[in-house]
Design a protein around this motif. Structure first.
Motif, PDB file in Angstrom:
ATOM      1  N   ILE A 139       1.666   6.330  -7.223  1.00  0.00           N
ATOM      2  CA  ILE A 139       0.581   7.049  -7.872  1.00  0.00           C
ATOM      3  C   ILE A 139       0.752   8.556  -7.696  1.00  0.00           C
ATOM      4  CG2 ILE A 139      -1.905   7.511  -7.785  1.00  0.00           C
ATOM      5  CD1 ILE A 139      -2.282   4.530  -7.131  1.00  0.00           C
ATOM      6  N   ALA A 140       1.132   8.984  -6.490  1.00  0.00           N
ATOM      7  CA  ALA A 140       1.316  10.416  -6.230  1.00  0.00           C
ATOM      8  C   ALA A 140       2.434  10.993  -7.097  1.00  0.00           C
ATOM      9  CB  ALA A 140       1.614  10.641  -4.747  1.00  0.00           C
ATOM     10  N   ILE A 141       3.566  10.293  -7.155  1.00  0.00           N
ATOM     11  CA  ILE A 141       4.691  10.771  -7.963  1.00  0.00           C
ATOM     12  C   ILE A 141       4.331  10.753  -9.438  1.00  0.00           C
ATOM     13  CG2 ILE A 141       7.045  10.235  -8.701  1.00  0.00           C
ATOM     14  CD1 ILE A 141       7.611   9.265  -5.883  1.00  0.00           C
TER      15      ILE A 141
ATOM     16  N   SER B  97       1.241  15.772 -14.473  1.00  0.00           N
ATOM     17  CA  SER B  97       0.763  17.152 -14.489  1.00  0.00           C
ATOM     18  C   SER B  97       1.876  18.120 -14.861  1.00  0.00           C
ATOM     19  CB  SER B  97       0.190  17.517 -13.115  1.00  0.00           C
ATOM     20  OG  SER B  97      -0.891  16.680 -12.781  1.00  0.00           O
ATOM     21  N   MET B  98       3.076  17.894 -14.309  1.00  0.00           N
ATOM     22  CA  MET B  98       4.188  18.793 -14.574  1.00  0.00           C
ATOM     23  C   MET B  98       4.572  18.763 -16.054  1.00  0.00           C
ATOM     24  SD  MET B  98       8.006  18.802 -12.906  1.00  0.00           S
ATOM     25  CE  MET B  98       8.405  17.222 -13.686  1.00  0.00           C
ATOM     26  N   ILE B  99       4.697  17.554 -16.612  1.00  0.00           N
ATOM     27  CA  ILE B  99       5.096  17.430 -18.015  1.00  0.00           C
ATOM     28  C   ILE B  99       4.004  17.960 -18.934  1.00  0.00           C
ATOM     29  CG2 ILE B  99       5.657  15.811 -19.853  1.00  0.00           C
ATOM     30  CD1 ILE B  99       6.995  14.050 -17.766  1.00  0.00           C
TER      31      ILE B  99
ATOM     32  N   ILE C 210       0.811  -1.211   0.000  1.00  0.00           N
ATOM     33  CA  ILE C 210       0.000   0.000   0.000  1.00  0.00           C
ATOM     34  C   ILE C 210       0.845   1.262   0.000  1.00  0.00           C
ATOM     35  CG2 ILE C 210      -0.228  -0.083   2.510  1.00  0.00           C
ATOM     36  CD1 ILE C 210      -2.798   1.270  -0.036  1.00  0.00           C
ATOM     37  N   ARG C 211       1.897   1.337   0.817  1.00  0.00           N
ATOM     38  CA  ARG C 211       2.698   2.555   0.881  1.00  0.00           C
ATOM     39  C   ARG C 211       3.401   2.820  -0.445  1.00  0.00           C
ATOM     40  NH1 ARG C 211       5.605   2.181   6.873  1.00  0.00           N
ATOM     41  NH2 ARG C 211       3.662   2.277   8.105  1.00  0.00           N
ATOM     42  N   PHE C 212       3.929   1.752  -1.034  1.00  0.00           N
ATOM     43  CA  PHE C 212       4.609   1.903  -2.324  1.00  0.00           C
ATOM     44  C   PHE C 212       3.641   2.379  -3.392  1.00  0.00           C
ATOM     45  CE2 PHE C 212       5.660   0.044  -6.469  1.00  0.00           C
ATOM     46  CZ  PHE C 212       6.905   0.630  -6.694  1.00  0.00           C
ATOM     47  N   GLU C 213       2.433   1.812  -3.411  1.00  0.00           N
ATOM     48  CA  GLU C 213       1.466   2.171  -4.448  1.00  0.00           C
ATOM     49  C   GLU C 213       1.002   3.616  -4.303  1.00  0.00           C
ATOM     50  OE1 GLU C 213       0.751   0.496  -7.090  1.00  0.00           O
ATOM     51  OE2 GLU C 213       1.997  -1.184  -6.457  1.00  0.00           O
ATOM     52  N   ILE C 214       0.753   4.052  -3.062  1.00  0.00           N
ATOM     53  CA  ILE C 214       0.334   5.435  -2.850  1.00  0.00           C
ATOM     54  C   ILE C 214       1.432   6.391  -3.304  1.00  0.00           C
ATOM     55  CG2 ILE C 214      -0.187   7.161  -1.080  1.00  0.00           C
ATOM     56  CD1 ILE C 214      -1.646   4.989   0.461  1.00  0.00           C
TER      57      ILE C 214
END
Length: 287
Positions: free
Chosen positions: A58-60, A66-68, A51-55
């Motif tokens: 997804i956030a990154i 969005s940035m690109i 779960i921590r890795f997936e969150i």
């Protein structure tokens, strides 16, 4: 007298996922060192996601997307020329109905305002909801399904860079109603100050369609109740109507989104060796 066979605890345990063909010990690997083959095999073998890795992933990924997307040169003049070309092509094909639908929907205030908020919110809410559902109910298929979504979005970013396209609502020679501006939709990336920090000329391909069709396929194929499957197919259908009525996309933008999704499915299948729905639903936890 018949012999009664007693099941052992070993038989009741979930079976381990078989290694991907061609990447297990003893498989032909050419000059690739065994440790490297083992790493690749482990990466390509579905395991229960963390779960921590997936969150974090997804956030990154969304921040990077969005940035690109917003850093791509807007190229307004070229984007408007491309919009003219798309509109003329649709007229030749006999499918240029976006203007009529846009004006008809704008005549019903409650309908068009609902569509504006649908466009601004459900794109993210439903996609995240389907990811959470896959994580909880189909952990063995989650990584492959998530890879489809990520690969689709990566291809879309390339499209935004190579083919800037103005949405119909920003065309200067054809009269579309910019429903977001007219009805002042709060929170939309196309209204107020948000319009100044987002790329308004990245309409091709439509990720509203790419993501919604992904959601629809995952739900329709993996959900059990019939009514849920029906909702899965309805979601991208309604989304298509919304993006056209609000003048945010042409029909052909939707076609571009589906083509990107097809590439995403191909990438995921090539990596995992099978489409997500054919992978085991339950798998061992990650080490």
């Amino acid at each position: 007298m018949g012999v009664t066979r007693v099941r052992t605890r070993e038989e009741d345990r979930p079976a381990a996922v078989a290694p991907v063909a061609g990447h297990g010990p003893g498989a032909g690997g050419g000059d690739v060192p065994a440790p490297r083959r083992d790493v690749v095999r482990r990466l390509r073998t579905p395991r229960r996601p963390r779960i921590r890795f997936e969150i974090l992933l997804i956030a990154i990924s969304y921040w990077t997307y969005s940035m690109i997307r917003n850093a791509v040169p807007e190229q307004k003049a070229q984007a408007l020329r491309n919009a003219e070309w798309i509109w003329e092509l649709e007229r030749v094909l006999g499918i240029a109905a976006e203007q009529s639908l846009n004006h008809a929907a704008n005549g019903v205030t409650w309908l068009i305002v609902s569509m504006n908020y649908y466009y601004a919110t459900l794109h993210f809410v439903v996609t995240i909801g389907v990811l959470v559902w896959l994580y909880r109910r189909h952990p063995g298929r989650y990584s492959a399904a998530r890879t489809v979504l990520f690969a689709t979005t990566a291809v879309a970013l390339l499209g935004y860079y190579l083919y800037p396209l103005a949405p119909p609502r920003l065309m200067e020679t054809v009269r579309f109603v910019d429903t977001v501006q007219v009805h002042d939709t709060w929170g939309s990336m196309a209204s107020g100050n948000m319009a100044n920090v987002s790329n308004q000329y990245a309409a091709m391909p439509s990720m509203h369609i790419g993501w919604s069709v992904w959601c629809g396929i995952m739900i329709a194929v993996l959900a059990a109740p019939l009514w849920v499957k029906v909702l899965g197919w309805l979601y991208p259908t309604v989304t298509l109507l919304v993006i056209v009525c609000t003048a945010n996309h042409f029909w052909l933008d939707a076609v571009g989104g589906v083509l990107c999704l097809g590439i995403g499915f191909a990438v995921s299948r090539a990596w995992y060796g099978a489409p997500a729905h054919r992978l085991p639903r339950l798998v061992p936890a990650s080490p």
